[in-house]
Design an enzyme around this catalytic site. Structure first.
Site, PDB file in Angstrom:
ATOM      1  N   SER A  29     -20.258  27.975  -8.485  1.00 48.52           N
ATOM      2  CA  SER A  29     -20.528  29.342  -8.027  1.00 48.52           C
ATOM      3  C   SER A  29     -19.366  29.890  -7.199  1.00 48.52           C
ATOM      4  CB  SER A  29     -21.848  29.399  -7.249  1.00 48.52           C
ATOM      5  OG  SER A  29     -21.732  28.699  -6.038  1.00 48.52           O
ATOM      6  N   HIS A  30     -18.432  29.046  -6.786  1.00 49.11           N
ATOM      7  CA  HIS A  30     -17.230  29.525  -6.090  1.00 49.11           C
ATOM      8  C   HIS A  30     -15.962  29.252  -6.892  1.00 49.11           C
ATOM      9  CE1 HIS A  30     -19.880  29.687  -2.512  1.00 49.11           C
ATOM     10  NE2 HIS A  30     -19.149  30.736  -2.291  1.00 49.11           N
TER      11      HIS A  30
ATOM     12  N   ALA B 177     -16.081  30.334  -0.482  1.00 49.62           N
ATOM     13  CA  ALA B 177     -16.635  29.211   0.275  1.00 49.62           C
ATOM     14  C   ALA B 177     -15.789  29.037   1.537  1.00 49.62           C
ATOM     15  CB  ALA B 177     -16.599  27.942  -0.569  1.00 49.62           C
TER      16      ALA B 177
ATOM     17  N   ASP C 169     -20.224  22.252   4.159  1.00 51.35           N
ATOM     18  CA  ASP C 169     -20.224  23.712   4.017  1.00 51.35           C
ATOM     19  C   ASP C 169     -21.511  24.034   3.294  1.00 51.35           C
ATOM     20  OD1 ASP C 169     -19.877  26.375   3.401  1.00 51.35           O
ATOM     21  OD2 ASP C 169     -18.052  26.096   2.213  1.00 51.35           O
ATOM     22  N   PHE C 170     -22.486  24.533   4.032  1.00 57.50           N
ATOM     23  CA  PHE C 170     -23.747  24.833   3.343  1.00 57.50           C
ATOM     24  C   PHE C 170     -24.291  26.188   3.768  1.00 57.50           C
ATOM     25  CE2 PHE C 170     -25.133  22.053   6.952  1.00 57.50           C
ATOM     26  CZ  PHE C 170     -25.931  22.947   7.628  1.00 57.50           C
TER      27      PHE C 170
ATOM     28  N   ASP D  54     -25.805  30.546  -6.606  1.00 55.84           N
ATOM     29  CA  ASP D  54     -26.621  29.669  -7.450  1.00 55.84           C
ATOM     30  C   ASP D  54     -27.792  30.431  -8.060  1.00 55.84           C
ATOM     31  OD1 ASP D  54     -25.183  27.357  -7.294  1.00 55.84           O
ATOM     32  OD2 ASP D  54     -26.248  26.583  -5.551  1.00 55.84           O
TER      33      ASP D  54
ATOM     34  N   HIS E  75     -38.170  26.821  10.427  1.00 61.93           N
ATOM     35  CA  HIS E  75     -37.745  27.614  11.586  1.00 61.93           C
ATOM     36  C   HIS E  75     -36.382  27.178  12.116  1.00 61.93           C
ATOM     37  CE1 HIS E  75     -39.429  24.147  13.763  1.00 61.93           C
ATOM     38  NE2 HIS E  75     -38.665  24.518  14.758  1.00 61.93           N
TER      39      HIS E  75
ATOM     40  N   SER F 242     -18.971  15.672   1.526  1.00 58.03           N
ATOM     41  CA  SER F 242     -18.126  16.272   0.483  1.00 58.03           C
ATOM     42  C   SER F 242     -17.714  15.289  -0.603  1.00 58.03           C
ATOM     43  CB  SER F 242     -16.881  16.890   1.121  1.00 58.03           C
ATOM     44  OG  SER F 242     -17.237  18.007   1.884  1.00 58.03           O
TER      45      SER F 242
END
Lengths: 338, 338
Positions: free
Chosen positions: B47-48, B123, B178-179, B188, B229, B307
């Site tokens: 996606s990146h 990203a 990286d999320f 996605d 939360h 990673s």
């Protein structure tokens, strides 16, 4: 006979202070600790309220906490203030180094407080609130003992590793959150054990790596992080920033140092402070307006800001005092007999 | 005929660069963007990867991205470097301000890069890796468009709000995560829509606030945060630190500015850099040893560092090139015809 004991906030503070003074803490430490424990109880964070006196005194009696050592504060750079707690509890070190943290954040925009060599048992939100009172945003991190398995594993590596953050608001309580990166707080597991209640699902595995809801089995196995691999990544970040970066113990090292005593962890803490005026190039009011619009969009749809329950409890406690289980109260009174 | 097209990394870079140059980007922007997109594809962050060329060019053609504006970099303080991207994409601003960020972090220990007025589609890990290459730890945050509901709500307030962190390692790829603080990345969802596949559970609600696994319904409803939360609190922190603090648009404001065009978000980004030498008072090697012991405890029990999958993909791509769907390749080629 009620199973709950009602204490005013002043009574709770004095009880805490007396217990601590009676167990060898000097006045500065006793007051700093009693204040934080009273605030935890007032906000109905039961695992960080008066219950913590038991942990605090046990760790001092059986572990290696120095109840008298005063912190040494040094300026490491224009942006870093460092406090060595000399194996005392962390709270007095924080309190002593806070003015320099605030000053540095205002001068250069972002500043860090490093606390080393501290035993640590407290929630982070009281410290976060103390920073936001100066109009600064704050982020705080600390490891604990290695009770928590990484995602994809079943053996403990991380601590419960809390992350706390605060944003100052004019005319409102600050926006504050403070959560363990473990799926449940260690103190909550202990409270479940004391109450003989099962844990929620997906919080822990036993010593064979199998899922369990039994508090004792969880304590001899491993806790899990919240949010799967993302929570696990954050837990690792806490070890790295508030352990490796500041050259203090990781949760694994703290656990090894404890050597089975079951005392409070010994390690470091990292607190970052951010000055909205400098970051917004003098337009902090405009930044604050953006924040308030976001808060309004959250509460206007019926959702809650993170600390709302605590602030509601605080208001109640200020009016009615706090309520603690009689059994806990009696356990605390025993600490007055040395 | 294979449904996949194989491109060497060099071919992927040149294709990206040609598409961008052909669509009006100046050489500096085209190269910065092409480099990042190629790295995304090489690491199999689909996606990146090259898919982002579609988003990038669409946003430039239909939105308000300036494909030529060069960033202005200023020193805000001893600890803050600020880059105004002037409504161009963020990557060139980051690249231009990086040397000052590194210099400041080394001088005072913790430093911040503020990027304002940037369109952002990339990203964060390439930027995190770029900081760790200088032996610094790094934390990066950015809002996006308001697609994500807060915990307890069903109306969008937050962006997908990624958090990325890196720790430098000697002789190893850096520890990097990286999320998105959303339960799934926006890219996605778009890939699920293109592939006509259902979303995982608990990722989104439809425009009535009901749970859905339909990508289109999710896009007109709201995404959810990861981790309940706690994820929601982190998403709010990203809005506050990388929006309100730096006086740039929150995800809600960015969405309003976009006005239905569906272009890439316009807002700011915050990157913090930490110098292990200063934080560890000259004992960075000892801190690094603590970190390495923790990494060993993770991988030795068969768990993965965050990673690892990307690094494995990178090694494969360096040997074999990258593979992209023929349909995507053809969509990209169409961008060469203006």
């Amino acid at each position: 006979m009620s199973d709950l004991i009602n204490l005013s906030l002043d009574q709770a503070f004095r009880l805490s202070n007396d217990v601590l003074a009676n167990n060898g803490f000097c006045a500065a430490h006793a007051q700093a600790i009693a204040r934080t424990i009273t605030r935890g109880q007032a906000d109905e964070c039961h695992s960080h309220g008066l219950y913590r006196l038991l942990v605090c005194v046990k760790s001092m009696r059986e572990g290696q906490v120095d109840p008298q050592a005063l912190p040494t504060v040094t300026e490491r750079s224009a942006a870093i203030v460092a406090a060595d707690a000399h194996r005392a509890y962390s709270l007095l070190a924080f309190q002593t180094a806070l003015p320099l943290l605030v000053q540095k954040a205002r001068q250069v925009g972002v500043a860090a407080m490093v606390i080393n060599n501290c035993f640590h048992f407290s929630a982070l939100w009281p410290e976060i609130e103390a920073v936001t009172e100066h109009g600064l945003a704050a982020l705080a991190l600390t490891p604990s003992h290695s009770w928590v398995a990484p995602a994809g594993g079943s053996k403990p590596v991380f601590g419960t590793n809390p992350i706390a953050f605060g944003w100052p608001r004019v005319g409102h309580n600050p926006f504050v959150f403070d959560f363990a990166t473990s799926a449940i707080a260690r103190g909550d597991i202990e409270l479940h054990r004391r109450a003989n209640r099962p844990l929620p699902e997906h919080c822990a595995v036993d010593d064979q790596g199998q899922p369990t809801t039994d508090a004792l089995a969880a304590m001899s196995g491993a806790m899990l992080t919240f949010g799967g691999h993302k929570g696990s990544a954050l837990a690792a970040m806490v070890e790295l920033l508030a352990g490796a970066l500041i050259n203090d113990m990781t949760s694994m090292e703290s656990m090894a140092f404890d050597n089975g005593v079951g005392a409070t962890p010994l390690h470091g803490e990292l607190i970052l402070a951010f000055d909205p005026q400098l970051f917004a190039n003098g337009n902090a009011e405009e930044g604050a307006r953006r924040a308030e619009e976001m808060f309004a969009a959250i509460v206007d749809q019926g959702a809650r800001l993170p600390s709302q329950r605590r602030y509601d409890a605080r208001r109640r406690s200020e009016e009615q005092g706090v309520f603690i289980p009689r059994a806990l109260y009696e356990d605390i009174l025993k600490l007055l007999d040395k």
